[in-house]
Motif scaffolding. Sequence first.
Motif, PDB file in Angstrom:
ATOM      1  N   UNK A  42       1.075  -1.256   0.113  1.00 21.39           N
ATOM      2  CA  UNK A  42      -0.187  -0.047   0.063  1.00 21.39           C
ATOM      3  C   UNK A  42       0.803   1.384   0.055  1.00 21.39           C
ATOM      4  N   UNK A  43       0.481   2.291  -0.805  1.00 19.79           N
ATOM      5  CA  UNK A  43       1.150   3.416  -0.828  1.00 19.79           C
ATOM      6  C   UNK A  43       0.379   4.407   0.197  1.00 19.79           C
ATOM      7  N   UNK A  44       1.476   4.929   0.945  1.00 20.23           N
ATOM      8  CA  UNK A  44       1.059   5.934   2.211  1.00 20.23           C
ATOM      9  C   UNK A  44       0.858   7.277   1.566  1.00 20.23           C
ATOM     10  N   UNK A  45      -0.440   7.655   1.634  1.00 18.56           N
ATOM     11  CA  UNK A  45      -0.997   8.919   1.175  1.00 18.56           C
ATOM     12  C   UNK A  45      -0.477  10.153   1.780  1.00 18.56           C
ATOM     13  N   UNK A  46       0.095  10.854   1.192  1.00 16.48           N
ATOM     14  CA  UNK A  46       0.847  12.196   1.874  1.00 16.48           C
ATOM     15  C   UNK A  46      -0.144  13.273   1.615  1.00 16.48           C
ATOM     16  N   UNK A  47      -0.419  14.288   2.507  1.00 16.02           N
ATOM     17  CA  UNK A  47      -1.213  15.314   2.481  1.00 16.02           C
ATOM     18  C   UNK A  47      -0.200  16.500   1.742  1.00 16.02           C
ATOM     19  N   UNK A  48      -1.233  17.060   0.637  1.00 13.91           N
ATOM     20  CA  UNK A  48      -0.380  18.120  -0.294  1.00 13.91           C
ATOM     21  C   UNK A  48      -0.835  19.630   0.386  1.00 13.91           C
ATOM     22  N   UNK A  49      -0.014  20.450   0.825  1.00 11.60           N
ATOM     23  CA  UNK A  49      -0.670  21.719   1.214  1.00 11.60           C
ATOM     24  C   UNK A  49      -1.118  22.478   0.068  1.00 11.60           C
TER      25      UNK A  49
END
Length: 121
Positions: A42-49
């Motif tokens: 699974x790819x960890x979702x990163x929060x994009x500012x």
Amino acid sequence: MFKVRCNVCSNEKGGFCTIKKVKVHANKKRKCDDYIYDSSKLKVKKKIPTVRIGYAEEQDDRRRAKEHLKELKRLVNTKQGQKTAQNLGLGDFDSTAVGTNIKHPLTGDLSRFTTTASKKD
């Protein structure tokens, strides 16, 4: 037996199922009894500012940009290069000065130059 996706199965390696020995599309749902969940795939979702701009601010920015373009076009269309030297303040121009031509103040009277070219009729 339930439907699973091969993209998170530990038996799927590079689009190939090691149990069934066939090529698979990893994101497709299929029925499989040999499914083993692998959380490392699974790819960890990163929060994009993000920066949000309201409608009114967007319209103000657009209006300012249009005014700026209008001003630039107006400056381009004005004939700035056609000012006389006197208007630009490039010299001391006296109407009584010898050899001063109001039409061509920088060059003055060009009658002192002669030519050796002859007119052929």
